[in-house]
Write a protein that holds these residues in place. Structure first.
Motif, PDB file in Angstrom:
ATOM      1  N   LYS A  20       1.133  -4.026 -11.989  1.00  0.00           N
ATOM      2  CA  LYS A  20       2.308  -3.739 -11.510  1.00  0.00           C
ATOM      3  C   LYS A  20       3.237  -4.586 -11.883  1.00  0.00           C
ATOM      4  O   LYS A  20       2.932  -5.821 -12.258  1.00  0.00           O
ATOM      5  CB  LYS A  20       2.235  -3.404 -10.062  1.00  0.00           C
ATOM      6  CG  LYS A  20       1.229  -2.273  -9.584  1.00  0.00           C
ATOM      7  CD  LYS A  20       1.359  -2.042  -8.017  1.00  0.00           C
ATOM      8  CE  LYS A  20       0.701  -0.859  -7.785  1.00  0.00           C
ATOM      9  NZ  LYS A  20       0.725  -0.577  -6.229  1.00  0.00           N
ATOM     10  N   TYR A  60       2.243   9.250  -8.903  1.00  0.00           N
ATOM     11  CA  TYR A  60       2.386   9.136  -7.283  1.00  0.00           C
ATOM     12  C   TYR A  60       2.795  10.412  -6.689  1.00  0.00           C
ATOM     13  O   TYR A  60       3.468  10.414  -5.628  1.00  0.00           O
ATOM     14  CB  TYR A  60       3.155   8.012  -6.910  1.00  0.00           C
ATOM     15  CG  TYR A  60       2.696   6.668  -6.930  1.00  0.00           C
ATOM     16  CD1 TYR A  60       1.555   6.496  -6.681  1.00  0.00           C
ATOM     17  CD2 TYR A  60       3.407   5.793  -7.779  1.00  0.00           C
ATOM     18  CE1 TYR A  60       0.885   5.035  -6.834  1.00  0.00           C
ATOM     19  CE2 TYR A  60       2.931   4.363  -7.977  1.00  0.00           C
ATOM     20  CZ  TYR A  60       1.688   4.096  -7.455  1.00  0.00           C
ATOM     21  OH  TYR A  60       1.112   2.930  -7.498  1.00  0.00           O
ATOM     22  N   LEU A  63       2.881  11.316  -2.920  1.00  0.00           N
ATOM     23  CA  LEU A  63       3.355  10.210  -2.126  1.00  0.00           C
ATOM     24  C   LEU A  63       4.759  10.672  -1.961  1.00  0.00           C
ATOM     25  O   LEU A  63       5.479   9.837  -1.176  1.00  0.00           O
ATOM     26  CB  LEU A  63       3.243   8.650  -2.449  1.00  0.00           C
ATOM     27  CG  LEU A  63       1.654   8.183  -2.508  1.00  0.00           C
ATOM     28  CD1 LEU A  63       1.679   7.004  -2.941  1.00  0.00           C
ATOM     29  CD2 LEU A  63       1.097   8.436  -0.798  1.00  0.00           C
ATOM     30  N   PHE A  68       8.251   5.234   2.197  1.00  0.00           N
ATOM     31  CA  PHE A  68       8.470   4.079   1.070  1.00  0.00           C
ATOM     32  C   PHE A  68       8.498   4.423  -0.367  1.00  0.00           C
ATOM     33  O   PHE A  68       8.778   3.763  -1.441  1.00  0.00           O
ATOM     34  CB  PHE A  68       7.093   3.334   1.380  1.00  0.00           C
ATOM     35  CG  PHE A  68       5.924   3.894   1.247  1.00  0.00           C
ATOM     36  CD1 PHE A  68       5.434   4.180  -0.246  1.00  0.00           C
ATOM     37  CD2 PHE A  68       5.095   4.133   2.166  1.00  0.00           C
ATOM     38  CE1 PHE A  68       4.035   4.845  -0.554  1.00  0.00           C
ATOM     39  CE2 PHE A  68       3.942   5.047   1.842  1.00  0.00           C
ATOM     40  CZ  PHE A  68       3.556   5.189   0.561  1.00  0.00           C
ATOM     41  N   LEU A  72       9.051   2.473  -3.636  1.00  0.00           N
ATOM     42  CA  LEU A  72       7.925   2.252  -4.685  1.00  0.00           C
ATOM     43  C   LEU A  72       8.554   2.508  -5.928  1.00  0.00           C
ATOM     44  O   LEU A  72       7.913   1.981  -6.969  1.00  0.00           O
ATOM     45  CB  LEU A  72       6.967   3.330  -4.197  1.00  0.00           C
ATOM     46  CG  LEU A  72       5.725   3.471  -5.030  1.00  0.00           C
ATOM     47  CD1 LEU A  72       5.098   2.018  -5.089  1.00  0.00           C
ATOM     48  CD2 LEU A  72       4.920   4.597  -4.593  1.00  0.00           C
ATOM     49  N   ARG A  96     -11.850  -0.070  -7.330  1.00  0.00           N
ATOM     50  CA  ARG A  96     -11.234  -0.451  -6.148  1.00  0.00           C
ATOM     51  C   ARG A  96     -11.756  -1.318  -5.329  1.00  0.00           C
ATOM     52  O   ARG A  96     -10.797  -2.014  -4.630  1.00  0.00           O
ATOM     53  CB  ARG A  96     -11.345   1.057  -5.346  1.00  0.00           C
ATOM     54  CG  ARG A  96     -10.736   2.280  -6.104  1.00  0.00           C
ATOM     55  CD  ARG A  96      -9.306   2.589  -5.776  1.00  0.00           C
ATOM     56  NE  ARG A  96      -9.039   2.927  -4.505  1.00  0.00           N
ATOM     57  CZ  ARG A  96      -7.804   3.329  -3.988  1.00  0.00           C
ATOM     58  NH1 ARG A  96      -6.728   3.303  -4.925  1.00  0.00           N
ATOM     59  NH2 ARG A  96      -7.680   3.628  -2.715  1.00  0.00           N
ATOM     60  N   THR A 102      -5.349  -1.478   0.225  1.00  0.00           N
ATOM     61  CA  THR A 102      -3.971  -1.142  -0.237  1.00  0.00           C
ATOM     62  C   THR A 102      -3.348  -2.209   0.343  1.00  0.00           C
ATOM     63  O   THR A 102      -2.223  -2.719  -0.176  1.00  0.00           O
ATOM     64  CB  THR A 102      -3.532   0.285   0.304  1.00  0.00           C
ATOM     65  OG1 THR A 102      -4.424   1.263  -0.303  1.00  0.00           O
ATOM     66  CG2 THR A 102      -2.052   0.411  -0.153  1.00  0.00           C
ATOM     67  N   ARG A 113      -6.202  -8.277  -4.656  1.00  0.00           N
ATOM     68  CA  ARG A 113      -5.113  -8.351  -3.839  1.00  0.00           C
ATOM     69  C   ARG A 113      -5.290  -9.497  -2.779  1.00  0.00           C
ATOM     70  O   ARG A 113      -4.301 -10.031  -2.388  1.00  0.00           O
ATOM     71  CB  ARG A 113      -4.768  -7.136  -3.290  1.00  0.00           C
ATOM     72  CG  ARG A 113      -4.223  -5.695  -4.051  1.00  0.00           C
ATOM     73  CD  ARG A 113      -4.652  -4.284  -3.584  1.00  0.00           C
ATOM     74  NE  ARG A 113      -3.822  -3.258  -4.408  1.00  0.00           N
ATOM     75  CZ  ARG A 113      -4.258  -2.107  -4.363  1.00  0.00           C
ATOM     76  NH1 ARG A 113      -4.951  -1.854  -3.591  1.00  0.00           N
ATOM     77  NH2 ARG A 113      -3.331  -1.241  -5.193  1.00  0.00           N
ATOM     78  N   VAL A 120       2.215  -5.181   1.145  1.00  0.00           N
ATOM     79  CA  VAL A 120       1.465  -3.675   0.621  1.00  0.00           C
ATOM     80  C   VAL A 120       2.684  -3.331  -0.325  1.00  0.00           C
ATOM     81  O   VAL A 120       2.196  -2.753  -1.339  1.00  0.00           O
ATOM     82  CB  VAL A 120       1.528  -2.521   1.656  1.00  0.00           C
ATOM     83  CG1 VAL A 120       2.874  -2.197   2.213  1.00  0.00           C
ATOM     84  CG2 VAL A 120       0.856  -1.481   1.041  1.00  0.00           C
ATOM     85  N   ASN A 123       1.833  -5.248  -4.091  1.00  0.00           N
ATOM     86  CA  ASN A 123       0.368  -5.711  -4.277  1.00  0.00           C
ATOM     87  C   ASN A 123      -0.186  -5.434  -5.670  1.00  0.00           C
ATOM     88  O   ASN A 123      -1.741  -5.541  -5.624  1.00  0.00           O
ATOM     89  CB  ASN A 123      -0.477  -4.463  -3.111  1.00  0.00           C
ATOM     90  CG  ASN A 123       0.001  -3.252  -3.622  1.00  0.00           C
ATOM     91  OD1 ASN A 123       0.520  -2.931  -4.593  1.00  0.00           O
ATOM     92  ND2 ASN A 123      -0.834  -2.190  -2.883  1.00  0.00           N
TER      93      ASN A 123
HETATM   94  N1  UDP Z   1       2.750   1.787  -0.729  1.00  0.00           N
HETATM   95  C1  UDP Z   1       3.707   1.156   0.111  1.00  0.00           C
HETATM   96  N2  UDP Z   1       3.688   1.304   1.310  1.00  0.00           N
HETATM   97  C2  UDP Z   1       2.896   1.795   2.004  1.00  0.00           C
HETATM   98  C3  UDP Z   1       1.807   2.642   1.468  1.00  0.00           C
HETATM   99  C4  UDP Z   1       1.857   2.441   0.165  1.00  0.00           C
HETATM  100  O1  UDP Z   1       4.800   0.483  -0.553  1.00  0.00           O
HETATM  101  O2  UDP Z   1       2.833   1.941   3.481  1.00  0.00           O
HETATM  102  C5  UDP Z   1       2.691   1.528  -2.113  1.00  0.00           C
HETATM  103  C6  UDP Z   1       1.903   0.541  -2.683  1.00  0.00           C
HETATM  104  O3  UDP Z   1       2.173  -0.414  -3.698  1.00  0.00           O
HETATM  105  C7  UDP Z   1       0.457   1.264  -2.984  1.00  0.00           C
HETATM  106  C8  UDP Z   1       1.173   2.579  -3.627  1.00  0.00           C
HETATM  107  O4  UDP Z   1       1.992   2.666  -2.593  1.00  0.00           O
HETATM  108  O5  UDP Z   1      -0.276   0.639  -3.729  1.00  0.00           O
HETATM  109  C9  UDP Z   1       0.438   3.734  -3.412  1.00  0.00           C
HETATM  110  O6  UDP Z   1      -0.166   3.793  -2.327  1.00  0.00           O
HETATM  111  P1  UDP Z   1      -1.653   4.621  -2.173  1.00  0.00           P
HETATM  112  O7  UDP Z   1      -1.930   5.060  -0.817  1.00  0.00           O
HETATM  113  O8  UDP Z   1      -2.109   5.535  -3.094  1.00  0.00           O
HETATM  114  O9  UDP Z   1      -2.616   3.016  -2.304  1.00  0.00           O
HETATM  115  P2  UDP Z   1      -3.314   2.377  -3.436  1.00  0.00           P
HETATM  116  O10 UDP Z   1      -4.296   3.552  -4.180  1.00  0.00           O
HETATM  117  O11 UDP Z   1      -2.640   1.876  -4.236  1.00  0.00           O
HETATM  118  O12 UDP Z   1      -4.221   1.472  -2.796  1.00  0.00           O
END
Ligand code: UDP
Ligand code: MG
Length: 160
Positions: A20, A60, A63, A68, A72, A96, A102, A113, A120, A123
């Motif tokens: 990122k 995304y 989401l 957020f 994001l 992963r 996350t 991470r 978060v 990350n």
């Molecule tokens: N994110 C955030 N706040 C939250 C949850 C997620 O800013 O409470 C952001 C974070 O950068 C995360 C991305 O949104 O990596 C995508 O979320 P996801 O739940 O898909 O997590 P990931 O797959 O990246 O672990």
């Protein structure tokens, strides 16, 4: 034991890993590539790329309704990202695991991470969460001709 090795062998997979904008700005590109490379995974594609909102809304998609999400989008368009395809046995789940949770504060030391981030919303990396999303994300971020099939001379030394 007569069961053949191939019967228990995991599927060869591809995953989409993205550094990122904070990871790029903080000079962590080499470190993150190194971890996948030295584990034995094979690089399939790599580029530095300025993402736009339209692409990120597709990436995304699930989401969009989250509180957020606007932050994001701003974060993910704030500078270039590094897009990668990594290939190998069980690489979606292992990728992963190498990234960590996350929330960086739930990420064990030793994970990307857990070693390099604190909150978060910064990350530093993305990894596909399933084989299906990996294939979707690879199509989204790369043209077909950017993803290469090549013979990895380490293969016979990494796999049994
Ligand atoms: N994110 C955030 N706040 C939250 C949850 C997620 O800013 O409470 C952001 C974070 O950068 C995360 C991305 O949104 O990596 C995508 O979320 P996801 O739940 O898909 O997590 P990931 O797959 O990246 O672990
Ligand atoms: Mg996700």
């Amino acid at each position: 034991l007569t069961r053949s090795r191939s019967a228990v062998r995991m599927a060869m997979e591809r995953t989409y890993i993205m550094i990122k904008p904070d990871g790029v700005q903080r000079g962590l590109v080499g470190e993150i590539i190194k971890r996948f490379e030295q584990r034995g995974y094979k690089l399939g594609a790599l580029k530095l790329y300025q993402a736009n909102e339209d692409l990120l809304r597709k990436h995304y998609g699930d989401l969009q309704e989250k509180p957020f999400f606007p932050g994001l989008l701003k974060y993910m368009t704030s500078g270039p990202v590094t897009c990668m395809v990594w290939e190998g046995e069980n690489v979606v789940r292992m990728g992963r695991q190498m990234l960590g949770e996350t929330n960086p504060q739930a990420s064990a030391p030793g994970t990307i991470r857990g070693d390099f981030s604190i909150v978060v919303g910064r990350n530093i990396c993305h990894g596909s969460d399933s084989v299906a999303s990996a294939e979707k994300e690879i199509k989204l971020w790369f043209d077909d001709n950017e993803v290469l099939a090549w013979k990895d001379h380490s293969h016979a030394w990494v796999y049994e």
